[in-house]
Design a protein around this motif. Sequence first.
Motif, short mmCIF file in Angstrom:
data_model
loop_
_atom_site.label_atom_id
_atom_site.label_comp_id
_atom_site.label_asym_id
_atom_site.label_seq_id
_atom_site.Cartn_x
_atom_site.Cartn_y
_atom_site.Cartn_z
N GLN A 187 -40.81 27.58 90.38
CA GLN A 187 -40.45 26.17 90.59
C GLN A 187 -41.02 25.34 89.46
N ILE A 188 -40.20 24.43 88.95
CA ILE A 188 -40.64 23.50 87.91
C ILE A 188 -40.28 22.09 88.34
N ASP A 189 -41.29 21.21 88.38
CA ASP A 189 -41.09 19.79 88.68
C ASP A 189 -41.27 18.99 87.40
N VAL A 190 -40.33 18.09 87.12
CA VAL A 190 -40.43 17.22 85.95
C VAL A 190 -40.37 15.78 86.44
N ILE A 191 -41.29 14.95 85.96
CA ILE A 191 -41.48 13.61 86.50
C ILE A 191 -41.47 12.59 85.37
N GLY A 192 -40.62 11.57 85.49
CA GLY A 192 -40.63 10.46 84.55
C GLY A 192 -39.77 10.66 83.32
N ASN A 193 -38.74 9.83 83.16
CA ASN A 193 -37.87 9.86 81.98
C ASN A 193 -37.36 11.27 81.68
N VAL A 194 -36.78 11.89 82.69
CA VAL A 194 -36.38 13.29 82.59
C VAL A 194 -35.03 13.43 81.88
N GLU A 195 -35.00 14.32 80.90
CA GLU A 195 -33.75 14.69 80.24
C GLU A 195 -33.60 16.21 80.30
N THR A 196 -32.38 16.66 80.54
CA THR A 196 -32.14 18.10 80.62
C THR A 196 -30.85 18.47 79.89
N ILE A 197 -30.86 19.67 79.37
CA ILE A 197 -29.65 20.37 78.94
C ILE A 197 -29.75 21.77 79.53
N TYR A 198 -28.74 22.17 80.28
CA TYR A 198 -28.76 23.54 80.79
C TYR A 198 -27.35 24.10 80.86
N TYR A 199 -27.31 25.43 80.81
CA TYR A 199 -26.06 26.16 80.76
C TYR A 199 -26.00 27.08 81.99
N PRO A 200 -25.36 26.64 83.07
CA PRO A 200 -25.28 27.48 84.27
C PRO A 200 -24.59 28.81 83.97
N LEU A 201 -25.14 29.88 84.51
CA LEU A 201 -24.54 31.19 84.34
C LEU A 201 -23.56 31.49 85.47
N GLU A 202 -22.42 32.03 85.10
CA GLU A 202 -21.46 32.48 86.10
C GLU A 202 -21.92 33.82 86.68
N LYS A 203 -21.20 34.30 87.67
CA LYS A 203 -21.59 35.56 88.32
C LYS A 203 -21.60 36.73 87.34
N ASP A 204 -20.74 36.66 86.34
CA ASP A 204 -20.71 37.73 85.34
C ASP A 204 -21.62 37.43 84.16
N SER A 205 -22.53 36.43 84.31
CA SER A 205 -23.51 36.02 83.31
C SER A 205 -22.89 35.32 82.10
N SER A 206 -21.63 34.96 82.20
CA SER A 206 -21.01 34.20 81.12
C SER A 206 -21.39 32.72 81.24
N ILE A 207 -21.26 31.99 80.14
CA ILE A 207 -21.55 30.55 80.10
C ILE A 207 -20.25 29.82 79.81
N LEU A 208 -19.85 28.91 80.70
CA LEU A 208 -18.59 28.20 80.55
C LEU A 208 -18.76 26.75 80.12
N TYR A 209 -19.91 26.13 80.48
CA TYR A 209 -20.08 24.73 80.14
C TYR A 209 -21.55 24.35 80.00
N GLN A 210 -21.76 23.24 79.34
CA GLN A 210 -23.08 22.65 79.18
C GLN A 210 -23.20 21.46 80.12
N ASN A 211 -24.34 21.34 80.77
CA ASN A 211 -24.62 20.21 81.65
C ASN A 211 -25.78 19.42 81.06
#
Length: 239
Positions: A147-171
Amino acid sequence: SAAVHQSTGNMAEHPLPLSGDSLNIPDSLANVSLLASQPEVSEDTVTRLLEAYHNVRFFRNQSQGVCDSMVFVMADSVLTMYKDPILWNASYQLFGQVIDIYLSDENIDWVHLPESAFGAQEKDTASYDQMTGKEMKAFFRNGEAYQIDVIGNVETIYYPLEKDSSILYQNKSVSSSLTMLLENQRMKQIKFYQKPDMVVTPVDQVKSDMKYLKDFKWFAELRPKDKWDIFRKISKKEE
C-alpha cells in the motif's frame, strides 16, 4: 565512514578512585566496591545509535538504498536517510528530501517520505508508473510494498496492465491525496479521496513530453546489485 555511539545514562565521566583514603571514608568501608553504588545498566537503559557519513550504500535481498548520510536509532528501530536518499524495493524506486524507514523484527514495516516524495515503477523500457506529492507513506508485508499513500498536491502517471500484461493507455491525474493498493508488485486498486482531474490517452498517442512528471528520475545505475556492489565507486556521470 561510520561512527557508533553507545550511551548508558548518567555514568561518571572520569574513573572513580578506589582508595578509601582518597575519599576520606572509614577503613571498615574501604574494601567495599564503589561500583556497587552505581545504578545497574540493563539492556533497556542502553541506547544504541549508528551514524554513517558520506556516500552511504546498503544492500538487502529485498531492499537497497543509497544516500549521503544515515542514522539508525536502535531503540526505536528507525533508520533515517539524509540528502538525496533513494530506496529500492523490487521494481519500485522511492526518493525525496528524507526517507524514514521503520523496522519490525529487522524487516521493513513502513516507510515515510515527509517532503517532496516521488515514487516510480518501471513497466517497460519506455513506460514508468509515477507518483509524487508533498508526503508519501509506503506499507510493507513480507518484504514487499502492498500500500502506498500519497498526500498533498498529488500527481500521477500510470499505465494499467491488461489481463495479458499489455498496456493500452496512459492515465494521468492530479488530486489532493490517494491510496494505491498493490498485489505482486502490480497496482490492484487506486482510490482518490477527492475527484481528480484525469486525462486518459491511448498509449500510441502518448508523446515524449507526456511520459514523465516534472521531477522524474530513474537511478538504475546507482542501485547496489549485490552485497559486494556497495563498495563500487559511483562515477560523476552516474551521479
